[in-house]
Design a protein around this motif. Structure first.
Motif, PDB file in Angstrom:
ATOM      1  N   ALA A   1     -61.360 -34.475 -33.177  1.00 58.85           N
ATOM      2  CA  ALA A   1     -61.442 -33.025 -33.044  1.00 58.85           C
ATOM      3  C   ALA A   1     -60.044 -32.420 -33.105  1.00 58.85           C
ATOM      4  N   PRO A   2     -59.926 -31.270 -33.783  1.00 57.09           N
ATOM      5  CA  PRO A   2     -58.609 -30.634 -33.819  1.00 57.09           C
ATOM      6  C   PRO A   2     -58.230 -30.113 -32.445  1.00 57.09           C
ATOM      7  N   PRO A   3     -56.962 -30.099 -32.132  1.00 56.41           N
ATOM      8  CA  PRO A   3     -56.537 -29.605 -30.816  1.00 56.41           C
ATOM      9  C   PRO A   3     -56.885 -28.130 -30.650  1.00 56.41           C
ATOM     10  N   VAL A   4     -57.366 -27.775 -29.487  1.00 52.89           N
ATOM     11  CA  VAL A   4     -57.735 -26.391 -29.203  1.00 52.89           C
ATOM     12  C   VAL A   4     -56.513 -25.481 -29.292  1.00 52.89           C
ATOM     13  N   ALA A   5     -55.372 -25.967 -28.921  1.00 54.30           N
ATOM     14  CA  ALA A   5     -54.169 -25.141 -28.913  1.00 54.30           C
ATOM     15  C   ALA A   5     -53.804 -24.628 -30.303  1.00 54.30           C
ATOM     16  N   ARG A   6     -54.315 -25.236 -31.334  1.00 56.84           N
ATOM     17  CA  ARG A   6     -54.014 -24.786 -32.691  1.00 56.84           C
ATOM     18  C   ARG A   6     -54.993 -23.733 -33.190  1.00 56.84           C
ATOM     19  N   SER A   7     -55.968 -23.384 -32.404  1.00 60.23           N
ATOM     20  CA  SER A   7     -56.975 -22.421 -32.808  1.00 60.23           C
ATOM     21  C   SER A   7     -56.375 -21.027 -32.949  1.00 60.23           C
ATOM     22  N   PRO A   8     -56.591 -20.342 -34.091  1.00 61.24           N
ATOM     23  CA  PRO A   8     -56.094 -18.972 -34.253  1.00 61.24           C
ATOM     24  C   PRO A   8     -56.687 -18.025 -33.215  1.00 61.24           C
ATOM     25  N   ALA A   9     -57.943 -18.240 -32.853  1.00 63.97           N
ATOM     26  CA  ALA A   9     -58.576 -17.376 -31.850  1.00 63.97           C
ATOM     27  C   ALA A   9     -57.871 -17.516 -30.507  1.00 63.97           C
ATOM     28  N   LEU A  10     -57.469 -18.723 -30.181  1.00 63.61           N
ATOM     29  CA  LEU A  10     -56.755 -18.936 -28.922  1.00 63.61           C
ATOM     30  C   LEU A  10     -55.406 -18.233 -28.957  1.00 63.61           C
ATOM     31  N   GLY A  11     -54.762 -18.254 -30.092  1.00 67.92           N
ATOM     32  CA  GLY A  11     -53.489 -17.546 -30.237  1.00 67.92           C
ATOM     33  C   GLY A  11     -53.655 -16.047 -30.008  1.00 67.92           C
ATOM     34  N   ARG A  12     -54.732 -15.471 -30.543  1.00 65.48           N
ATOM     35  CA  ARG A  12     -54.991 -14.043 -30.324  1.00 65.48           C
ATOM     36  C   ARG A  12     -55.276 -13.770 -28.856  1.00 65.48           C
ATOM     37  N   CYS A  13     -55.988 -14.677 -28.236  1.00 65.47           N
ATOM     38  CA  CYS A  13     -56.295 -14.524 -26.815  1.00 65.47           C
ATOM     39  C   CYS A  13     -55.013 -14.592 -25.994  1.00 65.47           C
ATOM     40  N   ASP A  14     -54.138 -15.509 -26.345  1.00 62.04           N
ATOM     41  CA  ASP A  14     -52.850 -15.620 -25.658  1.00 62.04           C
ATOM     42  C   ASP A  14     -52.032 -14.346 -25.821  1.00 62.04           C
ATOM     43  N   ALA A  15     -52.042 -13.766 -27.014  1.00 63.35           N
ATOM     44  CA  ALA A  15     -51.293 -12.529 -27.264  1.00 63.35           C
ATOM     45  C   ALA A  15     -51.854 -11.393 -26.423  1.00 63.35           C
ATOM     46  N   SER A  16     -53.172 -11.351 -26.299  1.00 63.01           N
ATOM     47  CA  SER A  16     -53.805 -10.321 -25.485  1.00 63.01           C
ATOM     48  C   SER A  16     -53.447 -10.503 -24.010  1.00 63.01           C
ATOM     49  N   THR A  17     -53.461 -11.745 -23.562  1.00 63.73           N
ATOM     50  CA  THR A  17     -53.100 -12.045 -22.174  1.00 63.73           C
ATOM     51  C   THR A  17     -51.649 -11.679 -21.898  1.00 63.73           C
ATOM     52  N   ARG A  18     -50.764 -11.998 -22.838  1.00 61.75           N
ATOM     53  CA  ARG A  18     -49.352 -11.641 -22.668  1.00 61.75           C
ATOM     54  C   ARG A  18     -49.179 -10.129 -22.632  1.00 61.75           C
ATOM     55  N   GLY A  19     -49.925  -9.410 -23.467  1.00 64.40           N
ATOM     56  CA  GLY A  19     -49.857  -7.946 -23.457  1.00 64.40           C
ATOM     57  C   GLY A  19     -50.324  -7.373 -22.139  1.00 64.40           C
ATOM     58  N   TYR A  20     -51.420  -7.910 -21.620  1.00 64.40           N
ATOM     59  CA  TYR A  20     -51.953  -7.461 -20.336  1.00 64.40           C
ATOM     60  C   TYR A  20     -50.950  -7.754 -19.221  1.00 64.40           C
ATOM     61  N   THR A  21     -50.403  -8.948 -19.219  1.00 66.52           N
ATOM     62  CA  THR A  21     -49.445  -9.346 -18.181  1.00 66.52           C
ATOM     63  C   THR A  21     -48.193  -8.479 -18.233  1.00 66.52           C
ATOM     64  N   ALA A  22     -47.701  -8.216 -19.444  1.00 63.90           N
ATOM     65  CA  ALA A  22     -46.505  -7.384 -19.594  1.00 63.90           C
ATOM     66  C   ALA A  22     -46.779  -5.948 -19.146  1.00 63.90           C
TER      67      ALA A  22
ATOM     68  N   LYS B   1     -53.207  -4.666 -29.439  1.00 64.90           N
ATOM     69  CA  LYS B   1     -52.324  -3.612 -29.939  1.00 64.90           C
ATOM     70  C   LYS B   1     -52.201  -2.489 -28.904  1.00 64.90           C
ATOM     71  N   GLU B   2     -53.311  -2.126 -28.273  1.00 67.42           N
ATOM     72  CA  GLU B   2     -53.277  -1.081 -27.245  1.00 67.42           C
ATOM     73  C   GLU B   2     -52.383  -1.499 -26.078  1.00 67.42           C
ATOM     74  N   LEU B   3     -52.527  -2.741 -25.649  1.00 67.48           N
ATOM     75  CA  LEU B   3     -51.720  -3.222 -24.516  1.00 67.48           C
ATOM     76  C   LEU B   3     -50.237  -3.274 -24.872  1.00 67.48           C
ATOM     77  N   HIS B   4     -49.926  -3.735 -26.066  1.00 71.55           N
ATOM     78  CA  HIS B   4     -48.509  -3.788 -26.477  1.00 71.55           C
ATOM     79  C   HIS B   4     -47.942  -2.376 -26.631  1.00 71.55           C
ATOM     80  N   ALA B   5     -48.748  -1.427 -27.081  1.00 75.31           N
ATOM     81  CA  ALA B   5     -48.300  -0.037 -27.184  1.00 75.31           C
ATOM     82  C   ALA B   5     -48.023   0.532 -25.799  1.00 75.31           C
ATOM     83  N   LEU B   6     -48.847   0.152 -24.830  1.00 72.75           N
ATOM     84  CA  LEU B   6     -48.650   0.585 -23.454  1.00 72.75           C
ATOM     85  C   LEU B   6     -47.318   0.072 -22.919  1.00 72.75           C
ATOM     86  N   VAL B   7     -47.010  -1.165 -23.206  1.00 70.83           N
ATOM     87  CA  VAL B   7     -45.739  -1.760 -22.766  1.00 70.83           C
ATOM     88  C   VAL B   7     -44.572  -1.054 -23.461  1.00 70.83           C
TER      89      VAL B   7
END
Length: 110
Positions: free
Chosen positions: A16-37, A101-107
């Motif tokens: 199985a491919p590693p989950v960490a390489r999933s593009p969807a996971l990358g988008r989720c991480d970006a959203s989480t980073r935006g929320y955290t910031a 995008k909304e969260l990053h704009a807020l930051v």
């Protein structure tokens, strides 16, 4: 142990491919980073308001991207299975990208 015996643990780890390489996971991480910031820049009342807004957004995303809603929107062209899973994932991805995008704009504005 026979030389032909297979190690199911090794097979599952390598097949199985590693989950960490999933593009969807990358988008989720970006959203989480935006929320955290965004949250880091707010006082307690702002953090509570952002949390409530995020919870409402999650409910909206789930309602918008649910199988029943998608089936109604596409008038029954997809009856479940893999095609429906792809439609749900695509819908969630689109909304998550918008929210990120909304969260990053807020930051950026804060």
């Amino acid at each position: 142990m026979s030389r032909h015996s297979r190690n199911p643990r090794r097979d599952s780890a390598t097949s199985a491919p590693p989950v960490a390489r999933s593009p969807a996971l990358g988008r989720c991480d970006a959203s989480t980073r935006g929320y955290t910031a965004a949250r880091a820049r707010l006082d307690d009342a702002g953090k509570a308001a952002l949390r409530d807004e995020q919870r409402a957004w999650i409910k909206t995303r789930e309602a918008t991207c649910g199988e029943a809603k998608i089936a109604a929107n596409i008038k029954g062209d997809i009856a479940g299975g893999s095609p429906m899973a792809l439609e749900v994932a695509g819908c969630q991805t689109k909304l998550t990208e918008q929210r990120t995008k909304e969260l990053h704009a807020l930051v950026a504005s804060g």
